[in-house]
Design a protein around this motif. Structure first.
Motif, PDB file in Angstrom:
ATOM      1  N   GLY A   1       0.908  -1.082  -0.098  1.00 19.24           N
ATOM      2  CA  GLY A   1      -0.062   0.035  -0.070  1.00 19.24           C
ATOM      3  C   GLY A   1       1.012   1.214  -0.108  1.00 19.24           C
ATOM      4  N   GLY A   2       0.206   2.489  -0.135  1.00 20.18           N
ATOM      5  CA  GLY A   2       0.958   3.878  -0.179  1.00 20.18           C
ATOM      6  C   GLY A   2       1.763   4.030  -1.301  1.00 20.18           C
ATOM      7  N   SER A   3       2.708   5.071  -1.235  1.00 21.38           N
ATOM      8  CA  SER A   3       3.255   5.345  -2.230  1.00 21.38           C
ATOM      9  C   SER A   3       4.680   5.674  -1.948  1.00 21.38           C
ATOM     10  N   CYS A   4       5.844   5.035  -2.649  1.00 23.48           N
ATOM     11  CA  CYS A   4       7.155   5.059  -2.626  1.00 23.48           C
ATOM     12  C   CYS A   4       7.788   6.072  -3.740  1.00 23.48           C
ATOM     13  N   LYS A   5       8.327   7.066  -3.714  1.00 20.42           N
ATOM     14  CA  LYS A   5       9.017   7.828  -4.703  1.00 20.42           C
ATOM     15  C   LYS A   5      10.431   7.871  -4.257  1.00 20.42           C
ATOM     16  N   VAL A   6      11.091   7.271  -5.009  1.00 23.72           N
ATOM     17  CA  VAL A   6      12.730   6.970  -4.942  1.00 23.72           C
ATOM     18  C   VAL A   6      13.548   7.321  -6.160  1.00 23.72           C
ATOM     19  N   GLY A   7      14.921   8.035  -5.869  1.00 22.28           N
ATOM     20  CA  GLY A   7      15.671   8.548  -6.629  1.00 22.28           C
ATOM     21  C   GLY A   7      16.210   7.471  -7.624  1.00 22.28           C
ATOM     22  N   ARG A   8      16.748   6.426  -6.866  1.00 26.16           N
ATOM     23  CA  ARG A   8      17.501   5.488  -7.901  1.00 26.16           C
ATOM     24  C   ARG A   8      17.133   4.043  -7.782  1.00 26.16           C
ATOM     25  N   GLU A   9      16.640   3.275  -6.613  1.00 23.35           N
ATOM     26  CA  GLU A   9      16.578   1.908  -6.811  1.00 23.35           C
ATOM     27  C   GLU A   9      15.639   1.566  -5.463  1.00 23.35           C
ATOM     28  N   VAL A  10      14.751   0.596  -5.768  1.00 18.59           N
ATOM     29  CA  VAL A  10      13.977  -0.066  -4.912  1.00 18.59           C
ATOM     30  C   VAL A  10      14.388  -1.506  -4.626  1.00 18.59           C
ATOM     31  N   GLU A  11      14.619  -1.978  -3.475  1.00 18.49           N
ATOM     32  CA  GLU A  11      14.923  -3.379  -3.417  1.00 18.49           C
ATOM     33  C   GLU A  11      13.825  -3.895  -2.338  1.00 18.49           C
ATOM     34  N   ALA A  12      13.309  -4.924  -2.608  1.00 22.35           N
ATOM     35  CA  ALA A  12      12.617  -5.683  -1.579  1.00 22.35           C
ATOM     36  C   ALA A  12      12.063  -7.173  -1.969  1.00 22.35           C
TER      37      ALA A  12
ATOM     38  N   GLU B   1       1.960   2.203  -4.941  1.00 16.88           N
ATOM     39  CA  GLU B   1       2.573   2.908  -6.067  1.00 16.88           C
ATOM     40  C   GLU B   1       4.227   2.965  -5.921  1.00 16.88           C
ATOM     41  N   ILE B   2       4.958   2.662  -6.875  1.00 17.45           N
ATOM     42  CA  ILE B   2       6.235   2.828  -6.993  1.00 17.45           C
ATOM     43  C   ILE B   2       6.723   3.786  -7.750  1.00 17.45           C
ATOM     44  N   GLU B   3       7.358   4.858  -7.743  1.00 20.36           N
ATOM     45  CA  GLU B   3       8.024   5.753  -8.586  1.00 20.36           C
ATOM     46  C   GLU B   3       9.547   5.694  -8.330  1.00 20.36           C
ATOM     47  N   VAL B   4      10.325   5.520  -9.392  1.00 18.87           N
ATOM     48  CA  VAL B   4      11.804   5.419  -9.191  1.00 18.87           C
ATOM     49  C   VAL B   4      12.412   6.044 -10.524  1.00 18.87           C
ATOM     50  N   GLY B   5      13.519   6.566 -10.421  1.00 20.97           N
ATOM     51  CA  GLY B   5      14.297   7.227 -11.371  1.00 20.97           C
ATOM     52  C   GLY B   5      14.436   8.594 -11.299  1.00 20.97           C
TER      53      GLY B   5
ATOM     54  N   GLU C   1      17.080  15.814 -16.026  1.00 19.77           N
ATOM     55  CA  GLU C   1      17.229  15.474 -17.385  1.00 19.77           C
ATOM     56  C   GLU C   1      17.963  14.422 -17.632  1.00 19.77           C
ATOM     57  N   GLU C   2      19.126  14.163 -16.677  1.00 20.08           N
ATOM     58  CA  GLU C   2      20.087  13.009 -16.702  1.00 20.08           C
ATOM     59  C   GLU C   2      19.424  11.859 -16.439  1.00 20.08           C
ATOM     60  N   ARG C   3      18.311  11.944 -15.544  1.00 21.88           N
ATOM     61  CA  ARG C   3      17.504  10.770 -15.287  1.00 21.88           C
ATOM     62  C   ARG C   3      18.353   9.427 -14.897  1.00 21.88           C
ATOM     63  N   ASN C   4      18.788   9.203 -13.833  1.00 24.39           N
ATOM     64  CA  ASN C   4      19.470   8.068 -13.464  1.00 24.39           C
ATOM     65  C   ASN C   4      18.475   7.108 -13.591  1.00 24.39           C
ATOM     66  N   GLU C   5      18.539   6.212 -14.796  1.00 27.67           N
ATOM     67  CA  GLU C   5      17.778   5.089 -14.928  1.00 27.67           C
ATOM     68  C   GLU C   5      17.105   4.391 -13.757  1.00 27.67           C
ATOM     69  N   GLY C   6      16.049   4.472 -13.036  1.00 31.85           N
ATOM     70  CA  GLY C   6      15.703   3.855 -11.678  1.00 31.85           C
ATOM     71  C   GLY C   6      15.499   2.246 -12.107  1.00 31.85           C
ATOM     72  N   ILE C   7      15.664   1.513 -11.220  1.00 28.93           N
ATOM     73  CA  ILE C   7      15.374  -0.075 -11.127  1.00 28.93           C
ATOM     74  C   ILE C   7      14.647  -0.445  -9.739  1.00 28.93           C
ATOM     75  N   VAL C   8      13.830  -1.408 -10.055  1.00 27.60           N
ATOM     76  CA  VAL C   8      13.356  -2.174  -8.964  1.00 27.60           C
ATOM     77  C   VAL C   8      13.346  -3.540  -8.873  1.00 27.60           C
ATOM     78  N   LYS C   9      13.929  -3.980  -7.884  1.00 25.74           N
ATOM     79  CA  LYS C   9      14.391  -5.399  -7.688  1.00 25.74           C
ATOM     80  C   LYS C   9      13.420  -6.184  -6.732  1.00 25.74           C
ATOM     81  N   VAL C  10      12.912  -7.085  -7.234  1.00 22.69           N
ATOM     82  CA  VAL C  10      11.990  -8.095  -6.218  1.00 22.69           C
ATOM     83  C   VAL C  10      12.447  -9.351  -6.092  1.00 22.69           C
ATOM     84  N   GLN C  11      12.773  -9.730  -4.911  1.00 24.53           N
ATOM     85  CA  GLN C  11      13.429 -11.046  -4.717  1.00 24.53           C
ATOM     86  C   GLN C  11      12.204 -12.140  -4.593  1.00 24.53           C
ATOM     87  N   ASP C  12      11.258 -11.847  -4.290  1.00 22.24           N
ATOM     88  CA  ASP C  12      10.115 -13.036  -4.209  1.00 22.24           C
ATOM     89  C   ASP C  12       8.887 -12.441  -5.039  1.00 22.24           C
TER      90      ASP C  12
END
Length: 461
Positions: free
Chosen positions: A305-316, A328-332, A411-422
């Motif tokens: 639930g909720g929302s996470c706005k993250v600069g570079r990377e989400v790992e869960a 909601e997950i926003e990254v990058g 503008e450089e937008r470090n390409e964000g990434i979401v990593k999900v182990q499960d």
């Protein structure tokens, strides 16, 4: 006439040598009662100081026999003044609630902490003054007592200034007296909960709270904040890191803001904002923003639930739930940078409007001036407009530079990434840069990233 009287003149001196008296005893074989004879007798007894000639003359006019009459007095030594310390902070700090202008009492603002800044003067030492020397009736010097010197009560994180008379703070922190010494603590330790007994905390160093932070209270620190207990619907703000050993149950009102990173066991129904990373075991129905990475650790390692706005990377391990909870997950894109970008844009528009108004005012007043009709009042207005314009223009220039800097970085937008182990469950919406994807089927063990205008899902490894 009294001068025919024959007397013995006896001289007595007190043990402190500060008083000399004469006793007249009638004796037909004695000497004449004259001024000279009394003076000679004093001289014989070496009494030279503080002789009261008036009293002697009166005694000869009206003799008193058999009773000592004081005829000479020494000067007692002056009293010394001991050295003294002047404290520039409240040493008898009473913790009491503040009364608000409307007469209500704020039990949260108790003023429990006395903050000082580096190099603030804490104590001033006043030198002792010795007592003036006195004189006994023999003319001898009675030494005045020496005033007692006091020492500056120098404790930890304080220093004595080059003048030797002032004690100053060696760092920012809380000033207090520990075992008689003035000490500046750069970590404020609170052994209890943050509640009505402590009130809100605002401290210039680090804060370590051994208890919990109860609903409605606020802890602010210029360093780090560490809480051993639980954080309820309270606010925590630190320029450094925030460490919540038990986590936050915010009840929709709790908020944690860190200039650096936030480490929490869990984040539930709360808002968390961190300049760098956020690390937790579980995040439930919360609003999380951080500039760098959001990392979930431990057995659960889940975001639900909720929302996470993250600069570079989400790992869960898990994002969303089998109930298809909207998550909601926003990254990058650094969300704090985006916010600052919007703030600057708004302030720049206001400044431009302000400058425009100043220009109009200046133009009107210049016309009046060229017609030679400028009153003192209007001249003052002209100066005011000119000053305002200069200040606004300088601020605009500084913001313009910051704005361009942020624009470049966005503008450089470090390409964000979401990593999900499960598993990432349906109901999860993932945005990378400006591309969105709604998860429709559960996906296991994956990496979610952006390629051109598409969001791709690849195996985790």
């Amino acid at each position: 006439m009294s001068s025919e009287q024959k007397v013995d003149i006896k001289v007595m001196v007190t043990s402190d040598r500060l008083k000399a008296s004469v006793v007249l005893v009638q004796n037909q074989n004695g000497v004449d009662l004259t001024f000279e004879n009394v003076m000679n007798k004093l001289r014989e007894n070496k009494i030279t100081f503080g002789i009261d000639e008036e009293t002697i003359k009166r005694l000869i006019e009206n003799p008193i026999f058999g009773t000592p009459i004081v005829v000479a007095q020494g000067r007692p030594p002056g009293k010394p003044v001991d050295g003294n310390l002047i404290y520039h902070f409240d040493i008898k700090r009473e913790i009491r609630p503040k009364e608000l202008p409307d007469g209500r009492v704020d039990y949260k603002d108790l003023g429990i902490v006395q903050n000082v800044r580096k190099d603030d003067v804490l104590v001033t030492m006043i030198d002792p003054v010795d007592g003036e020397d006195g004189r006994d009736v023999f003319g001898g010097v009675i030494r005045g007592q020496k005033g007692r010197k006091v020492n500056l009560p120098r404790g930890k994180n304080t220093y004595i200034d080059a003048d030797g008379h002032t004690l100053k703070a060696a760092c920012d922190g809380q000033v207090c007296i520990i075992e008689g010494k003035v000490t500046v603590l750069n970590t404020l330790e609170i052994d209890s909960d943050i509640d009505n007994s402590t009130g809100n905390i605002n401290f210039v160093g680090n804060v370590h709270i051994k208890g919990s932070v109860l609903s409605g209270f606020k802890v602010m620190a210029e360093g780090n904040v560490e809480v051993d207990g639980i954080v309820e619907a309270a606010e925590i703000e630190a320029k450094g890191n925030v460490v919540l050993h038990k986590g936050i149950t915010g009840m929709g009102k709790g908020k944690v803001v860190a200039g650096k990173s936030v480490f929490a066991k869990f984040i539930e129904n709360a808002t968390v904002v961190a300049g760098e990373d956020v690390q937790a075991e579980a995040i439930v129905h919360s609003d999380v923003k951080c500039g760098n990475k959001l990392i979930l650790v431990g057995r659960k390692a889940s975001i639900v639930g909720g929302s996470c706005k993250v600069g570079r990377e989400v790992e869960a391990k898990v994002i969303g739930s089998y109930l298809s909870t909207t998550t909601e997950i926003e990254v990058g894109v650094d969300p704090l940078m985006v916010e600052r970008y919007r703030e600057i844009k708004k302030e720049m528009a206001e400044l431009k409007e302000n400058i425009k108004k100043c220009d109009q005012g200046i133009e009107v007043l210049r016309k009046i001036e060229s017609a030679g009709l400028l009153t003192d009042e209007k001249r003052e207005m002209l100066q005011k407009f000119t000053r305002s314009k200069i200040i606004a223009s300088e601020r605009l220039k500084a913001l313009q530079n910051e704005f361009e800097e942020i624009e470049k970085r966005l503008e450089e937008r470090n390409e964000g990434i979401v990593k999900v182990q499960d598993t990432v469950f349906p109901g999860v919406k993932i945005t990378i840069g400006n591309v969105c994807k709604l998860i429709k089927e559960p996906v296991k063990y994956c990496r979610i990233y952006r390629e051109d205008a598409d969001i791709k899902i690849a195996p985790y490894a």
